[in-house]
Enzyme design. Structure first.
Site, PDB file in Angstrom:
ATOM      1  N   SER A  59       0.828  -1.208   0.000  1.00  0.00           N
ATOM      2  CA  SER A  59       0.000   0.000   0.000  1.00  0.00           C
ATOM      3  C   SER A  59       0.858   1.252   0.000  1.00  0.00           C
ATOM      4  O   SER A  59       2.006   1.258   0.455  1.00  0.00           O
ATOM      5  CB  SER A  59      -0.908   0.021   1.233  1.00  0.00           C
ATOM      6  OG  SER A  59      -1.744  -1.109   1.254  1.00  0.00           O
TER       7      SER A  59
HETATM    8  N1  SAM Z   1      -0.694  -4.851   4.109  1.00  0.00           N
HETATM    9  C1  SAM Z   1       0.056  -5.170   2.931  1.00  0.00           C
HETATM   10  C2  SAM Z   1       1.460  -4.619   2.955  1.00  0.00           C
HETATM   11  O1  SAM Z   1       1.804  -3.914   3.902  1.00  0.00           O
HETATM   12  O2  SAM Z   1       2.194  -4.934   2.011  1.00  0.00           O
HETATM   13  C3  SAM Z   1      -0.643  -4.735   1.656  1.00  0.00           C
HETATM   14  C4  SAM Z   1      -1.675  -5.668   1.302  1.00  0.00           C
HETATM   15  S1  SAM Z   1      -2.267  -5.755  -0.336  1.00  0.00           S
HETATM   16  C5  SAM Z   1      -2.883  -4.149  -0.624  1.00  0.00           C
HETATM   17  C6  SAM Z   1      -3.708  -6.732   0.076  1.00  0.00           C
HETATM   18  C7  SAM Z   1      -3.396  -8.156   0.453  1.00  0.00           C
HETATM   19  O3  SAM Z   1      -4.589  -8.775   0.913  1.00  0.00           O
HETATM   20  C8  SAM Z   1      -2.904  -8.995  -0.707  1.00  0.00           C
HETATM   21  O4  SAM Z   1      -1.643  -9.531  -0.384  1.00  0.00           O
HETATM   22  C9  SAM Z   1      -3.953 -10.088  -0.851  1.00  0.00           C
HETATM   23  O5  SAM Z   1      -3.431 -11.331  -1.241  1.00  0.00           O
HETATM   24  C10 SAM Z   1      -4.521 -10.135   0.544  1.00  0.00           C
HETATM   25  N2  SAM Z   1      -5.864 -10.703   0.678  1.00  0.00           N
HETATM   26  C11 SAM Z   1      -6.942 -10.557  -0.141  1.00  0.00           C
HETATM   27  N3  SAM Z   1      -7.988 -11.246   0.362  1.00  0.00           N
HETATM   28  C12 SAM Z   1      -7.568 -11.819   1.526  1.00  0.00           C
HETATM   29  C13 SAM Z   1      -8.177 -12.648   2.513  1.00  0.00           C
HETATM   30  N4  SAM Z   1      -9.457 -13.049   2.447  1.00  0.00           N
HETATM   31  N5  SAM Z   1      -7.436 -13.043   3.566  1.00  0.00           N
HETATM   32  C14 SAM Z   1      -6.136 -12.679   3.684  1.00  0.00           C
HETATM   33  N6  SAM Z   1      -5.512 -11.914   2.780  1.00  0.00           N
HETATM   34  C15 SAM Z   1      -6.215 -11.471   1.722  1.00  0.00           C
END
Ligand code: SAM
Length: 224
Positions: free
Chosen positions: A69
């Site tokens: 992000s």
């Molecule tokens: N917080 C992260 C960082 O600091 O890099 C950024 C996250 S990215 C914007 C969103 C993440 O949510 C992705 O890695 C995606 O695979 C994960 N994601 C999507 N749906 C999810 C779920 N149901 N449970 C866990 N992770 C999930």
């Protein structure tokens, strides 16, 4: 000789300080959050080919089609959590690169973080361990939360949801906040849900953001 725990050259430190000034200008005021962002080497959480861009205030691609992000988004979501001063317990949904989790650790939180992508879960785990962060990481569907360690003082969802998962509401401590982007797969409004009692929650809306989709039982369908 072992490599240093935090390869953090002066050039990166300088860029990080400039990023902090930019975040202040954009309205981030919580000193605990700024201090934590000032400590975490974001460049190590970015792809090695993109490290020069790590302290620009932009989201960057990571593995498996996901993103780390934008620093402003990490700062704003963390600020909205309004963490208690002493020993906060935080659940993060969407470990991704591990950066947001590291920022929460740097604030002093006990962090529980769930990621659905095996590739990202493994790489974040390896990096966070190597950098000395101690936290609980799990591979799975975060829309169901992590009931084993509930309740949490705060829950942060770092992917865009179609609606607020009931499981996450139920795993909040009374008085705790759930910060979650809710909307379509392209834009979402940042919501802060506060648990006001065993069966009551209040809700406030913040600005519009763009997140990758939250995919899971209480999120979007995979492939939708
Ligand atoms: N917080 C992260 C960082 O600091 O890099 C950024 C996250 S990215 C914007 C969103 C993440 O949510 C992705 O890695 C995606 O695979 C994960 N994601 C999507 N749906 C999810 C779920 N149901 N449970 C866990 N992770 C999930």
């Amino acid at each position: 000789m072992n490599p240093p725990l935090f390869p953090d050259p002066p050039k990166m430190q300088g860029q990080r300080q400039r990023l902090l000034a930019e975040l202040r200008k954009e309205g981030i005021t919580d000193e605990r959050v700024l201090e934590a962002i000032g400590k975490v080497p974001r460049h190590l959480f970015c792809d090695s080919t993109l490290q020069d861009m790590a302290y620009k205030n932009i989201a960057l691609p990571i593995a498996d089609g996901q993103t780390i992000s934008q620093p402003f988004t990490v700062a704003r979501q963390t600020e909205l959590l309004a963490l208690p001063a002493r020993n906060p317990r935080v659940l993060e949904i969407g470990t991704g690169s591990g950066y947001q989790a590291a920022v929460l650790c740097a604030i002093g939180a006990a962090v529980f973080s769930i990621e659905r992508s095996e590739q990202l879960h493994r790489s974040a785990k390896e990096l966070l361990q190597r950098l000395g962060y101690r936290l609980w990481l799990r591979l799975g569907d975060g829309t169901k939360g992590w009931p084993q360690y509930a309740p949490y003082d705060a829950i942060v969802v770092t992917a865009g949801a179609p609606a607020v998962p009931q499981s996450l509401r139920m795993q909040l401590e009374v008085g705790g906040h759930l910060v979650i982007p809710v909307g379509t797969q392209t834009t979402q409004t940042m919501l802060r849900i506060t648990r006001t009692g065993p069966d009551s929650w209040s809700e406030e809306s913040h600005k519009t953001f763009k997140f990758v989709p939250l995919i899971g039982e209480e999120g979007w369908n995979a492939g939708a």
